[in-house]
Write an enzyme that holds these catalytic residues in place. Structure first.
Site, PDB file in Angstrom:
ATOM      1  N   GLU A 252       6.327  -2.692  -2.235  1.00  0.00           N
ATOM      2  CA  GLU A 252       5.303  -2.993  -1.225  1.00  0.00           C
ATOM      3  C   GLU A 252       5.815  -2.395   0.079  1.00  0.00           C
ATOM      4  O   GLU A 252       6.769  -2.910   0.668  1.00  0.00           O
ATOM      5  CB  GLU A 252       5.142  -4.510  -1.061  1.00  0.00           C
ATOM      6  N   CYS A 286       2.953  -4.878   8.217  1.00  0.00           N
ATOM      7  CA  CYS A 286       2.789  -3.637   7.444  1.00  0.00           C
ATOM      8  C   CYS A 286       1.356  -3.113   7.461  1.00  0.00           C
ATOM      9  O   CYS A 286       1.115  -1.929   7.496  1.00  0.00           O
ATOM     10  CB  CYS A 286       3.223  -3.888   6.013  1.00  0.00           C
ATOM     11  N   GLU A 384       4.482   5.228  10.929  1.00  0.00           N
ATOM     12  CA  GLU A 384       4.384   3.797  11.224  1.00  0.00           C
ATOM     13  C   GLU A 384       5.271   3.473  12.430  1.00  0.00           C
ATOM     14  O   GLU A 384       6.462   3.777  12.423  1.00  0.00           O
ATOM     15  CB  GLU A 384       4.863   3.016   9.994  1.00  0.00           C
TER      16      GLU A 384
HETATM   17  P1  NAD Z   1      13.770  -1.968   5.378  1.00  0.00           P
HETATM   18  O1  NAD Z   1      13.339  -1.072   4.271  1.00  0.00           O
HETATM   19  O2  NAD Z   1      14.634  -1.418   6.427  1.00  0.00           O
HETATM   20  O3  NAD Z   1      14.549  -3.239   4.793  1.00  0.00           O
HETATM   21  C1  NAD Z   1      13.973  -4.079   3.823  1.00  0.00           C
HETATM   22  C2  NAD Z   1      15.067  -4.660   2.964  1.00  0.00           C
HETATM   23  O4  NAD Z   1      15.681  -3.606   2.233  1.00  0.00           O
HETATM   24  C3  NAD Z   1      16.173  -5.359   3.754  1.00  0.00           C
HETATM   25  O5  NAD Z   1      16.561  -6.523   3.067  1.00  0.00           O
HETATM   26  C4  NAD Z   1      17.280  -4.325   3.742  1.00  0.00           C
HETATM   27  O6  NAD Z   1      18.573  -4.863   3.850  1.00  0.00           O
HETATM   28  C5  NAD Z   1      17.086  -3.700   2.374  1.00  0.00           C
HETATM   29  N1  NAD Z   1      17.676  -2.362   2.215  1.00  0.00           N
HETATM   30  C6  NAD Z   1      17.940  -1.450   3.184  1.00  0.00           C
HETATM   31  N2  NAD Z   1      18.519  -0.352   2.630  1.00  0.00           N
HETATM   32  C7  NAD Z   1      18.596  -0.579   1.300  1.00  0.00           C
HETATM   33  C8  NAD Z   1      19.087   0.172   0.202  1.00  0.00           C
HETATM   34  N3  NAD Z   1      19.633   1.381   0.354  1.00  0.00           N
HETATM   35  N4  NAD Z   1      18.984  -0.360  -1.032  1.00  0.00           N
HETATM   36  C9  NAD Z   1      18.433  -1.582  -1.222  1.00  0.00           C
HETATM   37  N5  NAD Z   1      17.984  -2.349  -0.221  1.00  0.00           N
HETATM   38  C10 NAD Z   1      18.053  -1.858   1.028  1.00  0.00           C
HETATM   39  O7  NAD Z   1      12.432  -2.584   5.959  1.00  0.00           O
HETATM   40  P2  NAD Z   1      12.306  -3.627   7.159  1.00  0.00           P
HETATM   41  O8  NAD Z   1      12.615  -2.894   8.410  1.00  0.00           O
HETATM   42  O9  NAD Z   1      13.025  -4.859   6.831  1.00  0.00           O
HETATM   43  O10 NAD Z   1      10.758  -3.976   7.104  1.00  0.00           O
HETATM   44  C11 NAD Z   1       9.796  -3.222   7.737  1.00  0.00           C
HETATM   45  C12 NAD Z   1       9.074  -2.341   6.741  1.00  0.00           C
HETATM   46  O11 NAD Z   1       8.562  -3.140   5.689  1.00  0.00           O
HETATM   47  C13 NAD Z   1       7.881  -1.673   7.362  1.00  0.00           C
HETATM   48  O12 NAD Z   1       7.805  -0.347   6.888  1.00  0.00           O
HETATM   49  C14 NAD Z   1       6.713  -2.490   6.846  1.00  0.00           C
HETATM   50  O13 NAD Z   1       5.496  -1.820   6.828  1.00  0.00           O
HETATM   51  C15 NAD Z   1       7.194  -2.843   5.476  1.00  0.00           C
HETATM   52  N6  NAD Z   1       6.496  -4.023   4.965  1.00  0.00           N
HETATM   53  C16 NAD Z   1       5.607  -3.870   3.926  1.00  0.00           C
HETATM   54  C17 NAD Z   1       4.874  -4.980   3.477  1.00  0.00           C
HETATM   55  C18 NAD Z   1       3.897  -4.873   2.326  1.00  0.00           C
HETATM   56  O14 NAD Z   1       3.505  -5.915   1.799  1.00  0.00           O
HETATM   57  N7  NAD Z   1       3.478  -3.696   1.919  1.00  0.00           N
HETATM   58  C19 NAD Z   1       5.046  -6.202   4.083  1.00  0.00           C
HETATM   59  C20 NAD Z   1       5.964  -6.322   5.143  1.00  0.00           C
HETATM   60  C21 NAD Z   1       6.681  -5.219   5.561  1.00  0.00           C
END
Ligand code: NAD
Length: 484
Positions: A252, A286, A384
């Site tokens: 997601e 998001c 974004e």
């Molecule tokens: P992010 O991808 O930076 O981090 C999300 C999670 O992934 C965190 O727990 C982080 O520690 C982990 N992560 C980071 N690098 C990783 C790796 N190499 N391997 C595995 N896990 C890893 O995202 P964010 O900044 O926490 O959230 C914002 C983003 O999330 C935005 O792009 C937003 O649009 C998206 N988002 C999507 C939805 C949806 O339902 N589609 C909902 C909320 C947020």
């Protein structure tokens, strides 16, 4: 409302709270005050492996229970979440800046546990007698260990939306919370313990993506992984699954969602909805409508009303105060990113309102910002921002605006405002997104009676109803029975 005296910051593995094995911690800073909030234990490789091993060990006995035997743990947990809602709200406010007055997450998360407590028996297999001499059936069975990796913007709800369906059908889980907002997940772990879940069934660790997140994604014993977060990380997780055990991966991801407003729409309502979408959670949503297309005949009026909404309805301030509805960005990194986009926005479009950090307060605040008449190929129209920033452009015809709305690599949400039913349905069909709002926009979704997920680079798979979330955590097995 204040923070609790004791904040839980340890890892929850095999039913116990433990410190990180290598003693590493990281700091959480309140983004509104820049004051230190907590030192949080960071899961090492060893801790992550131990969490997976404990989930694996708990799987045989948990999967042997019936959904009805699992349900009481869910009900207890839901009640505890509701009881602790205020504390959860304060922890989220202090770690990532969500105003306590806008905190719906606790009750929504509790609702997921209540809902799935009743839903475990609903996913069933099929039978077939279409092959002569055979009776064939399918069994739907849990994967084993499931991992959930969650972001910081709505952590509790995403945690519950992934973990509850995974557990009720017999999987065991390891949740990795975000390093930017780990406190509500750790608090939830204390409630999981109180609810009496058997050890190892529900593990919660926190730490950085490139350590614990990456280990979970590459882990040979994790059979399914549900992720909400950025496209960048989603791609890394997909690649990690391909390189390891081809675990089932559900992504997601982010968005650049359009809202299209026709001249026949209820303009005031459209402004209210679309402006709220931009401002809510300080734009860190998001599916936020970050590109708005308004028909040229009503464009000036719409922009005036939009400015009016932002100046009269947005109360910027400390998210721990009751009447505030606009907190800071989650941390310094988010703040810097948004400021960079504001500069880009000023170079490519016209600044109407906002455009900077407020000068009268410390903390990672950003003024809600509107740009108009930005070229479609400008960087800010394509990427974004994840802040309270919107580009409002004008259009003349349906064909033109449908092409513009779809001219994006994202496809999470799209909205159309019109009183013409045929046009609304043409747009519902033509817009390329996983959810379409007709005379409504994000964050409105079909809460408990529809799926959610992205077209294109906004994700793979769907969560929600009917059966999507439950199916995500079940293997399908064909049983072929030869009849004598
Ligand atoms: P992010 O991808 O930076 O981090 C999300 C999670 O992934 C965190 O727990 C982080 O520690 C982990 N992560 C980071 N690098 C990783 C790796 N190499 N391997 C595995 N896990 C890893 O995202 P964010 O900044 O926490 O959230 C914002 C983003 O999330 C935005 O792009 C937003 O649009 C998206 N988002 C999507 C939805 C949806 O339902 N589609 C909902 C909320 C947020």
């Amino acid at each position: 409302m204040g923070l609790p005296e004791q904040i839980e910051t340890r890892l929850f593995i095999n039913g116990e709270f433990v410190e990180s094995s290598d003693g590493k911690t990281f700091d959480i800073t309140n983004p509104a005050t820049l004051k230190h909030v907590a030192k949080v234990h960071e899961a090492s490789e060893k801790d992550t492996d131990r969490a997976v091993a404990s989930a694996k060990a708990a799987f045989p006995s948990w999967s042997a229970l019936s959904p009805a035997q699992r349900a009481p743990y869910f009900k207890k947990l839901a009640a505890l979440i509701r009881e602790n809602n205020d504390e959860l709200a304060a922890l989220e406010a202090a770690s990532m800046g969500k105003p306590i007055g806008s905190f719906f997450d606790g009750f929504a998360a509790a609702g997921k546990f209540d809902h799935y407590a009743e839903a475990g028996h609903t996913v069933q297999g099929t039978t077939s007698v279409q092959t002569p001499g055979f009776l064939n059936l399918t069994l739907r069975q849990p994967y084993g260990v499931v991992a959930a990796i969650i972001p910081w913007n709505v952590p509790l709800l995403f945690l519950a939306g992934k973990v509850a369906p995974a557990l009720i059908v017999g999987n065991t889980v390891v949740v990795k919370s975000s390093e930017k907002a780990p406190l509500t997940s750790a608090k939830l772990a204390t409630l999981v313990q109180k609810a009496g879940f058997p050890p190892g069934v529900f593990n919660v660790i926190t730490g950085f993506g490139n350590v614990s997140g990456s280990i979970l994604s590459h882990h040979m014993d994790v059979r399914a992984l549900s992720f909400t977060g950025s496209g960048r990380t989603g791609r890394l997780i997909q690649a990690a699954a391909a390189k390891s055990n081809l675990k089932a991966v559900y992504l997601e991801l982010g968005g650049k969602s359009p809202a299209v407003v026709f001249e026949d729409a209820d303009l005031e309502k459209a402004v209210q909805d679309t402006a709220y979408s931009v401002q809510s959670n300080s734009g860190q949503v998001c599916m936020m409508n970050s590109r708005i297309y308004v028909q040229d005949t009503v464009f000036d009026k719409y922009v005036e009303l939009f400015k009016g909404y932002l100046t009269s309805k947005v109360a910027v301030g400390d998210p721990l105060e009751k009447d505030i509805n606009h907190g800071p960005q989650a941390d310094e990194a988010q703040h810097k990113t948004v400021l960079r986009y504001l500069e880009m926005g000023k170079q490519s479009g016209n600044l109407v309102i906002g455009g900077a950090a407020p000068s009268d307060r410390e903390g990672y605040y950003i003024q809600p910002t509107v740009f108009t008449n930005t070229p479609e190929d400008a960087q800010i129209m394509k990427e974004e921002v994840f802040g309270p920033v919107v580009n409002i452009n004008t259009f003349k015809t349906e064909e033109e605006v449908l092409a513009k709305a779809n001219d994006t690599e994202f496809g999470l949400y799209a909205a159309v405002y019109t009183r013409d039913i045929s046009r609304a349905l043409r747009f519902a069909k033509g817009l390329e997104a996983g959810t379409i709002g007709v005379n409504c926009t994000s964050p409105t979704t079909a809460l408990n009676d529809g799926p959610f997920g992205g077209y294109k680079s906004s994700g793979t798979g769907r969560e929600g109803e009917p059966f999507y979330s439950l199916s995500n955590f079940l293997e399908t097995k064909s049983v072929v029975i030869k009849l004598d």
